[in-house]
Design an enzyme around this catalytic site. Structure first.
Site, PDB file in Angstrom:
ATOM      1  N   ASN A  85      11.261   3.722  -1.060  1.00  0.00           N
ATOM      2  CA  ASN A  85      10.484   2.604  -0.509  1.00  0.00           C
ATOM      3  C   ASN A  85      11.299   1.807   0.508  1.00  0.00           C
ATOM      4  OD1 ASN A  85       8.529   3.437  -2.291  1.00  0.00           O
ATOM      5  ND2 ASN A  85       9.066   1.944  -3.856  1.00  0.00           N
TER       6      ASN A  85
ATOM      7  N   PRO B 269       0.826  -1.202   0.000  1.00  0.00           N
ATOM      8  CA  PRO B 269       0.000   0.000   0.000  1.00  0.00           C
ATOM      9  C   PRO B 269       0.866   1.260   0.000  1.00  0.00           C
ATOM     10  CG  PRO B 269      -0.410  -1.365   1.954  1.00  0.00           C
ATOM     11  CD  PRO B 269       0.773  -1.929   1.265  1.00  0.00           C
ATOM     12  N   ASP B 270       0.401   2.270  -0.700  1.00  0.00           N
ATOM     13  CA  ASP B 270       1.035   3.576  -0.620  1.00  0.00           C
ATOM     14  C   ASP B 270       0.651   4.141   0.745  1.00  0.00           C
ATOM     15  OD1 ASP B 270       1.725   6.217  -0.692  1.00  0.00           O
ATOM     16  OD2 ASP B 270       0.916   6.589  -2.682  1.00  0.00           O
ATOM     17  N   PHE B 271       1.651   4.290   1.617  1.00  0.00           N
ATOM     18  CA  PHE B 271       1.346   4.684   3.002  1.00  0.00           C
ATOM     19  C   PHE B 271       0.522   5.957   3.094  1.00  0.00           C
ATOM     20  CE2 PHE B 271       3.610   1.241   3.844  1.00  0.00           C
ATOM     21  CZ  PHE B 271       4.777   1.281   4.593  1.00  0.00           C
ATOM     22  N   ARG B 272       0.762   6.843   2.124  1.00  0.00           N
ATOM     23  CA  ARG B 272       0.075   8.123   2.176  1.00  0.00           C
ATOM     24  C   ARG B 272      -1.217   8.109   1.363  1.00  0.00           C
ATOM     25  NH1 ARG B 272       4.216  11.060   4.577  1.00  0.00           N
ATOM     26  NH2 ARG B 272       6.041   9.776   4.328  1.00  0.00           N
TER      27      ARG B 272
ATOM     28  N   HIS C 292      15.180   6.084   2.549  1.00  0.00           N
ATOM     29  CA  HIS C 292      14.371   6.010   3.772  1.00  0.00           C
ATOM     30  C   HIS C 292      14.658   4.721   4.551  1.00  0.00           C
ATOM     31  CE1 HIS C 292      11.335   9.041   1.843  1.00  0.00           C
ATOM     32  NE2 HIS C 292      12.419   9.626   2.285  1.00  0.00           N
TER      33      HIS C 292
ATOM     34  N   ASP D 280      10.481  -1.387   1.226  1.00  0.00           N
ATOM     35  CA  ASP D 280      10.027  -2.769   1.072  1.00  0.00           C
ATOM     36  C   ASP D 280      11.098  -3.740   0.576  1.00  0.00           C
ATOM     37  OD1 ASP D 280      10.138  -2.215  -1.731  1.00  0.00           O
ATOM     38  OD2 ASP D 280       8.067  -1.472  -1.684  1.00  0.00           O
TER      39      ASP D 280
END
Ligand SMILES: [Zn+2]
Length: 253
Positions: free
Chosen positions: A107, A36-39, A124, A109
């Protein structure tokens, strides 16, 4: 929009002619893998009620790492079930084919590395390494993931009992690999910006450091001023790069 539009065929030609490529990737790259796109509206924050202000704030973590680890257990369990997207794999193949290419990703992930890309700068951070907050001792990410699965406890350092924190960049922490990311961008004669709306600094500032042309492929608005040599495709990444790859193979590139 004043950007020059670009089609896959033209993008393929630019990739074929590039000597040094820099790639910046954001959440939009991994959404088709199921991350999922966190935002975004369907992000974990909303669907599972995680509050980013609490989960990724370093002062909150030091008071109570519980919410971060609740999120992390869900996130790591999800990562086990997903695979890199066709676009992740395309980028890895460009490197495997001997092209000079480096990837800066927002990302956390780890999907670029899983796809086989070797020159990756996760600005990040990610879950592949971790450290003790008190004594700084290293903890391997795989070992940490195994411990999170085996126990509901917050993992603590084997040396000093301090709290272990994965090397994911929190609010209030410095980003990682920034000098490498900036020099990669500056040395490039072609930069691809994939699945990032360029809303978050310092990633947002990388395209302006680019040494050559910039191609942005993203669904939706991008926070980037138009300029010479900036191209934009408002397209789905996997569809767009499937066509790019077909062109590259067809052209012997
Ligand atoms: Zn320690």
């Amino acid at each position: 929009m004043d950007f020059s539009p670009i089609a896959p065929m033209e993008c393929a030609a630019k990739i074929r002619n590039a000597k040094k490529m820099a790639v910046l990737t954001g959440a939009g790259l991994s959404t088709s893998a199921g991350v999922p796109d966190f935002r975004g509206p369907r992000g974990l924050y909303v669907t599972r009620a995680y509050d980013p202000e609490t989960v990724f704030a370093i002062d909150h973590f030091d008071r109570d790492p519980g919410p971060f680890y609740a999120f992390s257990r869900d996130f790591l369990a999800m990562l086990e079930k997903i695979s890199p997207t066709p676009t992740h794999r395309f980028l890895a193949r460009l490197e495997a084919d001997g092209r000079d290419i480096g990837i800066v990703t927002q990302n956390i992930d780890g999907l670029h590395q899983l796809a086989g890309s070797r020159r990756v700068y996760p600005i990040h951070g990610d879950y592949r390494t971790a450290h003790c907050r008190r004594c700084g001792k290293d903890c391997d990410g795989d070992e940490l993931a195994a411990r999170l699965k085996a126990s509901a406890e917050v993992p603590v350092c084997s040396a000093c009992g301090g709290t272990i924190k994965p090397d994911v960049v929190f609010f209030g922490e410095n980003v990682r690999n920034l000098p490498e990311a900036l020099s990669l961008a500056a040395a490039s004669d072609l930069m691809l910006v994939l699945g990032s709306s360029l809303a978050v600094y310092p990633a947002a500032s990388l395209p302006s450091s680019a040494g050559g042309e910039v191609i942005v492929v993203n669904r939706g608005p991008v926070a980037l001023g138009p300029g010479r040599g900036i191209y934009l495709a408002d397209a789905g990444l996997d569809e767009f790069f499937a066509e790019v790859e077909e062109q590259l193979m067809g052209g012997g590139g």
